[in-house]
Design a protein around this motif. Structure first.
Motif, PDB file in Angstrom:
ATOM      1  N   GLU A 243       0.827  -1.202   0.000  1.00  0.00           N
ATOM      2  CA  GLU A 243       0.000   0.000   0.000  1.00  0.00           C
ATOM      3  C   GLU A 243       0.869   1.262   0.000  1.00  0.00           C
ATOM      4  OE1 GLU A 243      -2.775   1.906   3.328  1.00  0.00           O
ATOM      5  OE2 GLU A 243      -3.585   0.021   2.555  1.00  0.00           O
ATOM      6  N   GLU A 244       1.918   1.260   0.802  1.00  0.00           N
ATOM      7  CA  GLU A 244       2.820   2.412   0.856  1.00  0.00           C
ATOM      8  C   GLU A 244       3.543   2.614  -0.480  1.00  0.00           C
ATOM      9  OE1 GLU A 244       5.367   1.795   4.233  1.00  0.00           O
ATOM     10  OE2 GLU A 244       3.729   2.057   5.653  1.00  0.00           O
ATOM     11  N   ALA A 245       3.911   1.521  -1.137  1.00  0.00           N
ATOM     12  CA  ALA A 245       4.595   1.620  -2.434  1.00  0.00           C
ATOM     13  C   ALA A 245       3.668   2.214  -3.489  1.00  0.00           C
ATOM     14  CB  ALA A 245       5.095   0.245  -2.879  1.00  0.00           C
ATOM     15  N   VAL A 246       2.417   1.781  -3.498  1.00  0.00           N
ATOM     16  CA  VAL A 246       1.455   2.312  -4.463  1.00  0.00           C
ATOM     17  C   VAL A 246       1.171   3.784  -4.152  1.00  0.00           C
ATOM     18  CG1 VAL A 246      -0.905   2.132  -5.351  1.00  0.00           C
ATOM     19  CG2 VAL A 246       0.441   0.060  -4.961  1.00  0.00           C
TER      20      VAL A 246
ATOM     21  N   TYR B  63       1.824   6.940  -6.687  1.00  0.00           N
ATOM     22  CA  TYR B  63       0.795   7.926  -7.035  1.00  0.00           C
ATOM     23  C   TYR B  63       1.254   9.343  -6.693  1.00  0.00           C
ATOM     24  CZ  TYR B  63      -2.738   4.231  -7.766  1.00  0.00           C
ATOM     25  OH  TYR B  63      -3.448   3.155  -8.211  1.00  0.00           O
ATOM     26  N   LEU B  64       1.855   9.507  -5.512  1.00  0.00           N
ATOM     27  CA  LEU B  64       2.336  10.829  -5.112  1.00  0.00           C
ATOM     28  C   LEU B  64       3.416  11.329  -6.070  1.00  0.00           C
ATOM     29  CD1 LEU B  64       2.449  10.470  -1.222  1.00  0.00           C
ATOM     30  CD2 LEU B  64       0.775  11.745  -2.598  1.00  0.00           C
ATOM     31  N   GLN B  65       4.307  10.441  -6.481  1.00  0.00           N
ATOM     32  CA  GLN B  65       5.344  10.817  -7.448  1.00  0.00           C
ATOM     33  C   GLN B  65       4.714  11.247  -8.769  1.00  0.00           C
ATOM     34  OE1 GLN B  65       8.384   7.836  -7.931  1.00  0.00           O
ATOM     35  NE2 GLN B  65       8.708   7.644  -5.728  1.00  0.00           N
ATOM     36  N   ALA B  66       3.721  10.507  -9.213  1.00  0.00           N
ATOM     37  CA  ALA B  66       3.062  10.824 -10.473  1.00  0.00           C
ATOM     38  C   ALA B  66       2.391  12.189 -10.417  1.00  0.00           C
ATOM     39  CB  ALA B  66       2.037   9.738 -10.814  1.00  0.00           C
TER      40      ALA B  66
END
Length: 86
Positions: A67-70, A74-77
């Motif tokens: 969940e943290e990786a996803v 998303y935050l990076q995107a």
């Protein structure tokens, strides 16, 4: 005992009464949980974060990591990535 429609009235009544009792117990427990959150808030704890901690503790470590990786992806995107660890 069967009614004309083929419904076992006694069995149906027993299910309905059990559900009603459980719903009442659920309401009492829900009220107790609200009281604990209010007490925590009164002692200076952030209830929103406390709820998040409770949610995270329910998950397996690998589920949290995924969940943290996803979330990080998303935050990076979106250009919102936090530098370093989250």
């Amino acid at each position: 005992m069967s009614d004309p429609g083929g419904v076992a009235a006694d069995q149906l009544r027993a299910f309905v009464e059990r559900i009603e009792r459980l719903e009442e117990e659920k309401k009492v427990i829900s009220d107790d949980i609200k009281d604990v959150y209010a007490e925590a808030k009164g002692n200076g704890f952030d209830v929103k974060i406390l709820r998040k901690v409770i949610s995270l503790r329910k998950k397996q470590p690998h589920e949290r990591e995924e969940e943290e990786a996803v979330l990080d992806l998303y935050l990076q995107a979106l250009g919102m990535a936090v530098q370093g660890n989250m």
